[in-house]
Write an enzyme that holds these catalytic residues in place. Structure first.
Site, PDB file in Angstrom:
ATOM      1  N   GLU A 112       0.828  -1.214   0.000  1.00  0.00           N
ATOM      2  CA  GLU A 112       0.000   0.000   0.000  1.00  0.00           C
ATOM      3  C   GLU A 112       0.860   1.261   0.000  1.00  0.00           C
ATOM      4  OE1 GLU A 112      -3.556   1.865   2.829  1.00  0.00           O
ATOM      5  OE2 GLU A 112      -1.900   0.770   3.747  1.00  0.00           O
ATOM      6  N   LYS A 135     -10.009   1.988  -1.883  1.00  0.00           N
ATOM      7  CA  LYS A 135     -10.114   1.479  -0.510  1.00  0.00           C
ATOM      8  C   LYS A 135     -11.405   1.964   0.150  1.00  0.00           C
ATOM      9  CE  LYS A 135      -7.307   1.410   3.742  1.00  0.00           C
ATOM     10  NZ  LYS A 135      -6.059   1.969   4.332  1.00  0.00           N
ATOM     11  N   CYS A 152      -5.159  -2.932   3.418  1.00  0.00           N
ATOM     12  CA  CYS A 152      -4.747  -2.599   4.780  1.00  0.00           C
ATOM     13  C   CYS A 152      -5.902  -2.639   5.783  1.00  0.00           C
ATOM     14  CB  CYS A 152      -4.044  -1.244   4.784  1.00  0.00           C
ATOM     15  SG  CYS A 152      -3.001  -0.958   6.252  1.00  0.00           S
TER      16      CYS A 152
END
Length: 262
Positions: free
Chosen positions: A40, A114, A149
């Site tokens: 990321e 995300k 994440c």
């Protein structure tokens, strides 16, 4: 299928241009792999909030172009980690934490913004907009489900990806060292509960003073760790994936069919 995770180091003294070129070189070095994954926000650092605006790029920006070329030269499927995307909307400009996947021809095969932003009203949670849609991408023989994440803490996203026939769940991250035990625990949990491979690729180094967990890992559908980085040093983690093994585990231990709540 041979998968390689590149646990790239983020050094604040290295320019973004130099790191981008170095990452491309590392990707080109994985010619024996079928799938390569980067972590990321490796261009700017996941905790380098002050650099997000300056480091933001469009979907066809310099990082995307460099990763497309590297995927094509190495003839690999490349999950290029995520970048700070600058997107133009009717109401103005928004930033997203956006993952990009490229085919061995260098074509962009998937874009994932995300969904769950970290920060508790600070950092990424205030600087970036949230994605809204789960994303999968079909590779020959296996479908990947994409997450990033902090998404790892939200099992409902992974259930949605499993329902979309994902057999491997790819999670690039910039996970802090102080919660490294959560990283390893949650990655195995997502593998076990979805009976899918998990490819969890973290960064090495330090992001804006925040030491990274590293410990990138490839976990099989039974929750066994096939390969894992022992630390937060820059290294490549590689393992073989067998798409047929996912079907075997789900057939031998058919827990998913007993779901009641959806």
């Amino acid at each position: 299928m041979r998968a390689s995770l590149i646990q790239i180091g983020v050094d604040p003294d290295e320019t973004v241009e130099a790191r981008r070129a170095r990452a491309a070189s590392l990707v080109r070095g994985q010619t024996g792999s079928d799938l390569v994954v980067l972590p990321e926000l490796w261009t700017v650092g996941a905790f380098a909030f002050d650099s997000f605006e300056a480091g933001a790029e469009p979907l066809d920006g310099p990082t995307a172009l460099a990763m497309s070329e590297a995927a094509r030269e190495a003839r690999v499927w490349l999950h290029a980690g995520s970048v700070v995307e600058r997107a133009e909307h009717a109401g103005g400009t928004a930033l997203y934490n956006t993952s990009l996947v490229f085919s061995p021809d260098g074509e962009r095969a998937a874009v994932y913004r995300k969904i769950h932003r970290f920060g508790f009203d600070r950092g990424e949670a205030t600087l970036m907009s949230a994605g809204a849609e789960p994303v999968t991408v079909a590779l020959p023989g296996i479908t990947l489900g994409l997450a990033t994440c902090y998404d790892l803490r939200f099992p409902e996203l992974f259930r949605a990806l499993t329902d979309a026939d994902a057999r491997a769940l790819v999670v690039p991250a910039g996970w802090p060292a102080r919660r490294a035990s959560h990283w390893s625990l949650l990655a195995r949990a997502r593998a076990v509960e979805n009976q899918a491979y998990v490819l969890a690729c973290g960064t090495a180094g330090t992001h804006a003073g925040v030491p990274q967990a590293g410990r990138s890992a490839i976990i099989d559908p039974w929750g066994e760790t096939l390969a894992e980085a022992p630390d937060a040093e820059e290294r490549v983690v590689t393992a073989e994936l067998d798409p047929a093994y996912v079907a075997k585990v789900r057939e031998d231990f058919p827990v998913l069919r007993d779901r009641v709540l959806r």
